[in-house]
Design a protein around this motif. Structure first.
Motif, PDB file in Angstrom:
ATOM      1  N   LEU A  20      14.528  -8.564   3.007  1.00 40.56           N
ATOM      2  CA  LEU A  20      14.937  -8.090   1.893  1.00 40.56           C
ATOM      3  C   LEU A  20      15.252  -9.371   1.028  1.00 40.56           C
ATOM      4  CD1 LEU A  20      17.189  -5.025   2.439  1.00 40.56           C
ATOM      5  CD2 LEU A  20      15.090  -4.814   1.321  1.00 40.56           C
ATOM      6  N   LEU A  21      15.949 -10.283   1.362  1.00 40.58           N
ATOM      7  CA  LEU A  21      16.394 -11.470   0.390  1.00 40.58           C
ATOM      8  C   LEU A  21      15.025 -12.209   0.195  1.00 40.58           C
ATOM      9  CD1 LEU A  21      19.091 -13.058   2.893  1.00 40.58           C
ATOM     10  CD2 LEU A  21      19.524 -11.876   0.450  1.00 40.58           C
ATOM     11  N   ALA A  22      14.092 -12.424   0.878  1.00 41.11           N
ATOM     12  CA  ALA A  22      13.119 -12.974   0.623  1.00 41.11           C
ATOM     13  C   ALA A  22      12.255 -12.106  -0.463  1.00 41.11           C
ATOM     14  CB  ALA A  22      12.070 -13.225   1.914  1.00 41.11           C
ATOM     15  N   GLY A  23      12.252 -10.909  -0.312  1.00 46.38           N
ATOM     16  CA  GLY A  23      11.604 -10.056  -1.216  1.00 46.38           C
ATOM     17  C   GLY A  23      12.274 -10.172  -2.494  1.00 46.38           C
ATOM     18  N   LEU A  28      17.444 -18.857   0.874  1.00 42.69           N
ATOM     19  CA  LEU A  28      18.522 -19.555   1.619  1.00 42.69           C
ATOM     20  C   LEU A  28      17.974 -20.736   2.352  1.00 42.69           C
ATOM     21  CD1 LEU A  28      20.640 -16.685   2.344  1.00 42.69           C
ATOM     22  CD2 LEU A  28      20.711 -17.888   0.374  1.00 42.69           C
ATOM     23  N   THR A  29      18.914 -21.640   2.510  1.00 43.57           N
ATOM     24  CA  THR A  29      18.356 -22.977   3.409  1.00 43.57           C
ATOM     25  C   THR A  29      18.726 -22.222   4.848  1.00 43.57           C
ATOM     26  OG1 THR A  29      20.617 -23.717   3.483  1.00 43.57           O
ATOM     27  CG2 THR A  29      19.395 -24.245   1.803  1.00 43.57           C
ATOM     28  N   LEU A  30      18.010 -23.199   5.752  1.00 40.95           N
ATOM     29  CA  LEU A  30      18.331 -23.023   7.188  1.00 40.95           C
ATOM     30  C   LEU A  30      19.676 -22.595   7.611  1.00 40.95           C
ATOM     31  CD1 LEU A  30      15.475 -24.867   8.848  1.00 40.95           C
ATOM     32  CD2 LEU A  30      15.618 -22.391   8.519  1.00 40.95           C
ATOM     33  N   GLU A  31      20.533 -23.515   6.944  1.00 44.38           N
ATOM     34  CA  GLU A  31      22.124 -23.691   7.251  1.00 44.38           C
ATOM     35  C   GLU A  31      22.668 -22.245   6.610  1.00 44.38           C
ATOM     36  OE1 GLU A  31      26.097 -26.515   6.158  1.00 44.38           O
ATOM     37  OE2 GLU A  31      24.238 -26.962   5.530  1.00 44.38           O
ATOM     38  N   GLU A  32      22.320 -22.058   5.537  1.00 44.81           N
ATOM     39  CA  GLU A  32      22.844 -20.690   5.035  1.00 44.81           C
ATOM     40  C   GLU A  32      22.492 -19.445   5.627  1.00 44.81           C
ATOM     41  OE1 GLU A  32      23.115 -22.066   0.237  1.00 44.81           O
ATOM     42  OE2 GLU A  32      21.312 -21.196   0.965  1.00 44.81           O
ATOM     43  N   LEU A  33      21.284 -19.650   6.234  1.00 44.02           N
ATOM     44  CA  LEU A  33      20.742 -18.626   7.123  1.00 44.02           C
ATOM     45  C   LEU A  33      21.489 -18.253   8.417  1.00 44.02           C
ATOM     46  CD1 LEU A  33      16.844 -18.569   6.479  1.00 44.02           C
ATOM     47  CD2 LEU A  33      18.463 -16.794   5.985  1.00 44.02           C
ATOM     48  N   GLN A  34      21.838 -19.420   8.882  1.00 44.15           N
ATOM     49  CA  GLN A  34      22.734 -19.416  10.139  1.00 44.15           C
ATOM     50  C   GLN A  34      24.037 -19.165   9.827  1.00 44.15           C
ATOM     51  OE1 GLN A  34      21.743 -20.007  13.068  1.00 44.15           O
ATOM     52  NE2 GLN A  34      23.879 -19.808  14.171  1.00 44.15           N
ATOM     53  N   GLN A  35      24.638 -19.231   8.562  1.00 44.88           N
ATOM     54  CA  GLN A  35      26.013 -18.924   8.344  1.00 44.88           C
ATOM     55  C   GLN A  35      26.041 -17.422   8.193  1.00 44.88           C
ATOM     56  OE1 GLN A  35      27.161 -21.080   4.870  1.00 44.88           O
ATOM     57  NE2 GLN A  35      27.165 -22.921   5.773  1.00 44.88           N
ATOM     58  N   THR A 269      27.883  -9.247   0.284  1.00 45.07           N
ATOM     59  CA  THR A 269      29.081 -10.067  -0.413  1.00 45.07           C
ATOM     60  C   THR A 269      28.881 -11.371   0.029  1.00 45.07           C
ATOM     61  OG1 THR A 269      30.676  -8.329  -0.755  1.00 45.07           O
ATOM     62  CG2 THR A 269      31.528 -10.648  -0.814  1.00 45.07           C
ATOM     63  N   ALA A 270      28.635 -11.712   1.448  1.00 40.31           N
ATOM     64  CA  ALA A 270      28.411 -12.982   1.850  1.00 40.31           C
ATOM     65  C   ALA A 270      26.982 -13.660   1.268  1.00 40.31           C
ATOM     66  CB  ALA A 270      28.435 -12.999   3.350  1.00 40.31           C
ATOM     67  N   VAL A 271      26.087 -12.885   1.333  1.00 39.64           N
ATOM     68  CA  VAL A 271      24.764 -13.309   0.628  1.00 39.64           C
ATOM     69  C   VAL A 271      24.824 -13.869  -0.766  1.00 39.64           C
ATOM     70  CG1 VAL A 271      22.392 -12.727  -0.068  1.00 39.64           C
ATOM     71  CG2 VAL A 271      23.374 -11.843   2.314  1.00 39.64           C
ATOM     72  N   MET A 272      25.766 -12.909  -1.583  1.00 38.94           N
ATOM     73  CA  MET A 272      26.023 -13.156  -3.088  1.00 38.94           C
ATOM     74  C   MET A 272      26.501 -14.556  -2.976  1.00 38.94           C
ATOM     75  SD  MET A 272      26.802  -9.331  -4.522  1.00 38.94           S
ATOM     76  CE  MET A 272      27.057 -10.117  -6.200  1.00 38.94           C
ATOM     77  N   ALA A 273      27.549 -14.544  -2.213  1.00 38.23           N
ATOM     78  CA  ALA A 273      28.268 -15.833  -2.592  1.00 38.23           C
ATOM     79  C   ALA A 273      27.605 -17.075  -1.924  1.00 38.23           C
ATOM     80  CB  ALA A 273      29.559 -15.776  -1.434  1.00 38.23           C
ATOM     81  N   MET A 274      26.630 -17.005  -1.129  1.00 42.22           N
ATOM     82  CA  MET A 274      25.624 -18.309  -0.578  1.00 42.22           C
ATOM     83  C   MET A 274      24.842 -18.498  -1.585  1.00 42.22           C
ATOM     84  SD  MET A 274      25.123 -17.459   3.524  1.00 42.22           S
ATOM     85  CE  MET A 274      26.447 -17.233   4.409  1.00 42.22           C
ATOM     86  N   TRP A 279      22.662 -21.361  -6.416  1.00 38.99           N
ATOM     87  CA  TRP A 279      22.473 -21.603  -7.765  1.00 38.99           C
ATOM     88  C   TRP A 279      23.120 -22.444  -8.560  1.00 38.99           C
ATOM     89  CZ3 TRP A 279      19.160 -21.224 -11.546  1.00 38.99           C
ATOM     90  CH2 TRP A 279      19.632 -20.924 -12.726  1.00 38.99           C
ATOM     91  N   ASP A 280      24.699 -22.492  -8.162  1.00 39.67           N
ATOM     92  CA  ASP A 280      25.561 -23.588  -8.826  1.00 39.67           C
ATOM     93  C   ASP A 280      25.051 -24.828  -8.570  1.00 39.67           C
ATOM     94  OD1 ASP A 280      26.918 -21.465  -9.882  1.00 39.67           O
ATOM     95  OD2 ASP A 280      28.430 -21.454  -8.313  1.00 39.67           O
ATOM     96  N   PHE A 281      24.534 -25.342  -7.331  1.00 40.94           N
ATOM     97  CA  PHE A 281      24.134 -26.469  -7.044  1.00 40.94           C
ATOM     98  C   PHE A 281      22.776 -26.831  -8.068  1.00 40.94           C
ATOM     99  CE2 PHE A 281      21.057 -29.281  -4.457  1.00 40.94           C
ATOM    100  CZ  PHE A 281      21.941 -30.447  -4.344  1.00 40.94           C
ATOM    101  N   VAL A 282      21.775 -26.088  -7.987  1.00 34.67           N
ATOM    102  CA  VAL A 282      20.593 -26.315  -8.810  1.00 34.67           C
ATOM    103  C   VAL A 282      21.006 -26.301 -10.078  1.00 34.67           C
ATOM    104  CG1 VAL A 282      18.345 -24.890  -9.429  1.00 34.67           C
ATOM    105  CG2 VAL A 282      19.254 -24.918  -7.103  1.00 34.67           C
ATOM    106  N   SER A 283      21.947 -25.307 -10.644  1.00 33.68           N
ATOM    107  CA  SER A 283      22.309 -25.328 -12.199  1.00 33.68           C
ATOM    108  C   SER A 283      22.807 -26.828 -12.547  1.00 33.68           C
ATOM    109  CB  SER A 283      23.109 -24.384 -12.381  1.00 33.68           C
ATOM    110  OG  SER A 283      23.681 -24.269 -13.926  1.00 33.68           O
ATOM    111  N   SER A 284      23.684 -27.257 -11.551  1.00 33.83           N
ATOM    112  CA  SER A 284      24.422 -28.618 -11.931  1.00 33.83           C
ATOM    113  C   SER A 284      23.164 -29.752 -11.943  1.00 33.83           C
ATOM    114  CB  SER A 284      25.489 -28.999 -10.772  1.00 33.83           C
ATOM    115  OG  SER A 284      24.872 -29.095  -9.498  1.00 33.83           O
ATOM    116  N   LYS A 285      22.180 -29.672 -10.996  1.00 32.45           N
ATOM    117  CA  LYS A 285      21.302 -30.812 -10.788  1.00 32.45           C
ATOM    118  C   LYS A 285      20.480 -30.670 -12.360  1.00 32.45           C
ATOM    119  CE  LYS A 285      21.902 -32.445  -7.028  1.00 32.45           C
ATOM    120  NZ  LYS A 285      22.531 -33.798  -6.966  1.00 32.45           N
ATOM    121  N   LEU A 286      20.132 -29.251 -12.751  1.00 32.79           N
ATOM    122  CA  LEU A 286      19.342 -29.228 -13.940  1.00 32.79           C
ATOM    123  C   LEU A 286      20.212 -29.566 -15.200  1.00 32.79           C
ATOM    124  CD1 LEU A 286      17.841 -25.512 -13.309  1.00 32.79           C
ATOM    125  CD2 LEU A 286      16.628 -27.832 -13.406  1.00 32.79           C
TER     126      LEU A 286
END
Length: 297
Positions: A20-23, A28-35, A269-274, A279-286
């Motif tokens: 569902l996440l992919a769809g 998410l990164t591998l680290e986030e998926l593991q979390q 909730t955990a997914v949304m937080a991740m 997004w915050d990381f990407v947004s900061s880079k942009l």
């Protein structure tokens, strides 16, 4: 009434979540998926701790047996003393299970009051839920009320630990001969008196009806309603563990859906937080890149 056959998480649930996440375009990164997998494991295998409290003889042990379908004989004393709390540990496997803390009965004697007060205040913050048991035909509620107001409430003011008052042994409420032993429910006059007792408890303890339940553990009366109330009151991440351990013929479809929704809400909730962190990381880079572009102009 249909009830779930078992309280196991469907084997494909984790993979369905990731699909569902992919769809939805959430990467998410591998680290986030593991979390996320670890979060799922933690919720599904959460070991709940429930405090069973009330005066001696109120029916605490019978309630435990009736709710979880196992004998309280499996007891290990927290301390080798009959006036100490007894921990009933029911574990299916490592990481799963339920601990019931059978507290010493309040009101044993004035001499023990201060000792029990300190003991309750020490253990209450460690609990996920409090079941306070009051014998249905007990008219003397002053001791219960005193402990509830002076000990229980102050200890729970800064926490989100839910409390359910259980009016037990209601089959003994007069006129007890009205009890229908075939259908296991009270007669008309007895039902009115049970409702009056519940109303009295709500009034004395200043609790809404959603936190008070009338049961007869020996007859199996009111247990389904009690489980529904408990599951409704528990935080989302703790609903599943209680439902998983409860005797399945006491778990209604309503309770089952609530527990399943709590499990899903916790994971989303955990997914949304991740996703937000990503997004915050990407947004900061942009933003940094945009700043450099503007400086060039």
């Amino acid at each position: 009434m249909p009830t779930p056959k078992h309280a196991a998480v469907p084997a494909g649930l984790p993979e369905e979540i990731f699909t569902l996440l992919a769809g939805a375009g959430i990467r998410l990164t591998l680290e986030e998926l593991q979390q996320l997998r670890q979060r799922l494991h933690a919720v599904v295998n959460y070991h709940a701790t429930i405090g069973v409290m009330g005066k001696t003889g109120a029916g605490k042990s019978s309630l435990c047996n009736a709710l979880f379908g196992r004998e309280v004989a499996e007891v290990s004393a927290v301390e080798a003393c009959t006036r100490s709390p007894q921990e009933i540990d029911w574990s299916i496997q490592q990481g799963k299970g339920l601990s019931l803390i059978d507290m010493p009965g309040v009101g044993e004697s004035g001499r023990r009051h201060d000792e029990y007060t300190a003991l309750y205040r020490q253990l209450l913050p460690e609990l996920d839920l409090v079941l306070w048991v009051i014998k249905g035909d007990d008219r003397a509620l002053s001791i219960d009320e005193q402990f509830y107001q002076q000990v229980l409430l102050p200890a729970l003011w800064d926490s989100a630990i839910p409390v359910v008052l259980v009016v037990s042994q209601v089959d003994k409420i007069e006129p007890c001969r009205e009890w229908d032993w075939v259908k296991n429910h009270p007669g008309p006059c007895q039902r009115q008196n049970i409702e009056a007792k519940v109303a009295q408890v709500c009034r004395v303890f200043k609790l809404p009806p959603s936190q008070v339940c009338a049961i007869s553990a020996e007859e199996g009366y009111g247990l389904v309603t009690l489980v529904e109330k408990v599951v409704t009151l528990l935080p989302a991440e703790k609903k599943w563990s209680f439902t998983r351990e409860a005797r399945q013929d006491t778990v209604s479809e309503c309770a089952w859906r609530s527990a399943s929704q709590g499990l899903w809400d916790t994971l989303t909730t955990a997914v949304m937080a991740m996703a937000r962190e990503s997004w915050d990381f990407v947004s900061s880079k942009l933003s940094a890149l945009a700043g450099r572009l503007f400086s060039w102009w």
